[in-house]
Motif scaffolding. Structure first.
Motif, short mmCIF file in Angstrom:
data_model
loop_
_atom_site.label_atom_id
_atom_site.label_comp_id
_atom_site.label_asym_id
_atom_site.label_seq_id
_atom_site.Cartn_x
_atom_site.Cartn_y
_atom_site.Cartn_z
N GLN A 97 0.82 -1.21 0.00
CA GLN A 97 0.00 0.00 0.00
C GLN A 97 0.86 1.26 0.00
N GLU A 98 1.98 1.22 0.71
CA GLU A 98 2.88 2.37 0.72
C GLU A 98 3.44 2.65 -0.67
N PHE A 99 3.76 1.60 -1.41
CA PHE A 99 4.25 1.79 -2.77
C PHE A 99 3.15 2.33 -3.67
N VAL A 100 1.92 1.85 -3.47
CA VAL A 100 0.79 2.38 -4.24
C VAL A 100 0.60 3.86 -3.97
N ASN A 101 0.66 4.23 -2.68
CA ASN A 101 0.49 5.64 -2.31
C ASN A 101 1.63 6.49 -2.86
N ARG A 102 2.84 5.95 -2.77
CA ARG A 102 4.00 6.68 -3.27
C ARG A 102 3.90 6.88 -4.77
N GLN A 103 3.46 5.85 -5.48
CA GLN A 103 3.30 5.94 -6.93
C GLN A 103 2.29 7.02 -7.30
N ALA A 104 1.18 7.06 -6.57
CA ALA A 104 0.15 8.06 -6.84
C ALA A 104 0.67 9.47 -6.59
N GLN A 105 1.50 9.63 -5.55
CA GLN A 105 2.05 10.94 -5.24
C GLN A 105 3.07 11.38 -6.29
N LEU A 106 3.90 10.42 -6.73
CA LEU A 106 4.92 10.75 -7.70
C LEU A 106 4.31 11.16 -9.04
N PHE A 107 3.23 10.49 -9.44
CA PHE A 107 2.65 10.74 -10.75
C PHE A 107 1.35 11.53 -10.62
N SER A 108 1.51 12.74 -10.10
CA SER A 108 0.41 13.68 -10.15
C SER A 108 0.82 14.78 -11.13
N GLY A 109 -0.13 15.38 -11.77
CA GLY A 109 0.20 16.41 -12.75
C GLY A 109 -0.83 16.47 -13.85
N HIS A 110 -0.46 17.05 -14.97
CA HIS A 110 -1.40 17.30 -16.07
C HIS A 110 -0.75 16.89 -17.38
N ILE A 111 -1.56 16.39 -18.29
CA ILE A 111 -1.06 16.05 -19.62
C ILE A 111 -2.03 16.60 -20.67
N ALA A 112 -1.47 17.24 -21.69
CA ALA A 112 -2.27 17.82 -22.78
C ALA A 112 -2.06 16.99 -24.03
N ILE A 113 -3.17 16.54 -24.62
CA ILE A 113 -3.12 15.57 -25.71
C ILE A 113 -3.89 16.11 -26.91
N GLY A 114 -3.27 16.09 -28.07
CA GLY A 114 -3.97 16.43 -29.31
C GLY A 114 -4.43 15.17 -30.01
N CYS A 115 -5.56 15.25 -30.72
CA CYS A 115 -6.07 14.07 -31.41
C CYS A 115 -6.88 14.47 -32.64
N VAL A 116 -6.57 13.83 -33.76
CA VAL A 116 -7.32 14.07 -34.99
C VAL A 116 -8.60 13.23 -34.99
N GLU A 117 -9.46 13.50 -35.99
CA GLU A 117 -10.64 12.67 -36.19
C GLU A 117 -10.20 11.34 -36.78
N ALA A 118 -10.40 10.26 -36.05
CA ALA A 118 -9.97 8.95 -36.54
C ALA A 118 -10.58 7.86 -35.69
N ASP A 119 -10.55 6.65 -36.24
CA ASP A 119 -11.03 5.49 -35.50
C ASP A 119 -10.21 5.26 -34.25
N ASN A 120 -8.93 5.69 -34.28
CA ASN A 120 -8.04 5.50 -33.14
C ASN A 120 -8.34 6.44 -31.98
N SER A 121 -9.34 7.28 -32.10
CA SER A 121 -9.79 8.06 -30.95
C SER A 121 -10.23 7.12 -29.82
N ASP A 122 -10.80 5.97 -30.20
CA ASP A 122 -11.19 4.98 -29.20
C ASP A 122 -9.97 4.44 -28.46
N THR A 123 -8.86 4.29 -29.18
CA THR A 123 -7.63 3.81 -28.55
C THR A 123 -7.17 4.79 -27.48
N LEU A 124 -7.22 6.07 -27.79
CA LEU A 124 -6.85 7.09 -26.81
C LEU A 124 -7.75 7.00 -25.59
N ALA A 125 -9.05 6.83 -25.81
CA ALA A 125 -9.99 6.74 -24.69
C ALA A 125 -9.67 5.56 -23.78
N MET A 126 -9.36 4.41 -24.38
CA MET A 126 -9.06 3.22 -23.59
C MET A 126 -7.77 3.40 -22.78
#
Length: 297
Positions: free
Chosen positions: A80-109
């Motif tokens: 549980q400590e490693f899970v908590n540590r992992q969550a703390q380490l990987f906090s932040g924001h990510i900005a993603i661009g995406c075109v119109e395509a069937d692979n939009s579903d891949t991004l969602a998954m």
């Protein structure tokens, strides 16, 4: 001694019954009995006395139960400590661009899995045409993007997504072409066309058809398909696009007809080679690599 065997033993000791312990552990009773016998053989001593009403711990069993409880509790706390540590380490924001395509579903998954593992991460999805997305990527306003090939990869690292995007013409349901199974190069001369304003896509069509651009009747260009759908439906022109751009929104009065010979292109996840990435962005890219078993390009 394996943690799995300790957990088996602990559950049997708590339930004082192998059948109930097997149900809790989701293993068969014979399997659990065999594991218990192997543990007793490994330790060289019986852990239970078999009574008519169930199992009773021997002196050695009582000693092992106390130690097993400590070990299993420590293991759970450490995990549980490693899970908590992992969550703390990987906090932040990510900005993603995406075109119109069937692979939009891949991004969602992928995003679904990512935010489930890292609930402190937030994201923004910017949907637009490839040239606008790459401009945002170059300015540092986007971290990664899903683009449709062909893509100039001189300044980008890429990861190819597996789902192939099929090219074709969207025509009106009342068009003379609507009953055709495919569109062939000889169909194009004289046909009013709308096409992407990307030079790479225009080159794709001229190469496929064997025609120069001035031999094609291109009456308009576009960057997103949404606004050309009613023009197609009213037979202003046919539109060159991929089938994935129409997912769940193709008008009933239009028909998508694939090109023959077929043109299939892939979408790619791209990011700037020369840009320092945050831990969140690196981890997001790693998710894609692991999902599709790819290395750096």
């Amino acid at each position: 001694m394996e943690l799995r065997l300790l957990r088996y033993f602990w559950t049997i000791a708590e339930e004082e019954n192998i059948s109930r312990a097997a149900e809790i552990l989701h293993v068969t009773q014979p399997t659990l009995s065999r594991q218990l016998r192997e543990l007793e053989t490994e330790l060289g001593t019986p852990l239970f006395d078999r009574k008519n009403k169930g199992l009773v711990l021997t002196e050695a069993g009582l000693f092992l139960k106390s130690r097993a409880g400590e070990i299993l509790k420590l293991t759970q706390q450490t995990t549980q400590e490693f899970v908590n540590r992992q969550a703390q380490l990987f906090s932040g924001h990510i900005a993603i661009g995406c075109v119109e395509a069937d692979n939009s579903d891949t991004l969602a998954m992928m995003l679904e899995d990512f935010v489930s593992d890292y609930p402190q991460v937030t994201f923004h999805i910017f949907s637009s045409a490839s040239d606008i997305i790459t401009d945002q990527l170059d300015k540092g306003l986007l971290d990664v993007a899903i683009l449709l090939e062909p893509v100039n990869t001189d300044k980008y690292a890429t990861l190819t997504l597996p789902r192939t995007e099929q090219w074709g013409l969207l025509v009106a349901a009342e068009s003379f072409l609507a009953n055709r199974e495919t569109i062939v190069p000889t169909d194009l001369p004289g046909m009013p066309l709308m096409i992407s304003n990307r030079p790479e896509v225009q080159d794709l069509l001229t190469t496929w058809s064997g025609l120069d651009r001035d031999q094609l009747n291109i009456i308009g260009t576009y960057n997103l398909s949404f606004n050309v759908l009613p023009l197609v439906a009213h037979q202003v022109a046919a539109a060159l696009m991929i089938a994935g751009a129409l997912s769940n929104r193709q008008p009933a009065d239009t028909r998508f007809i694939p090109l023959a010979p077929a043109i299939g292109t892939n979408c790619v996840l791209v990011w700037r080679r020369d840009r320092l990435m945050t831990p969140v962005v690196r981890e997001f890219i790693r998710y894609f690599r692991e999902a599709f078993d790819q290395k750096n390009n």
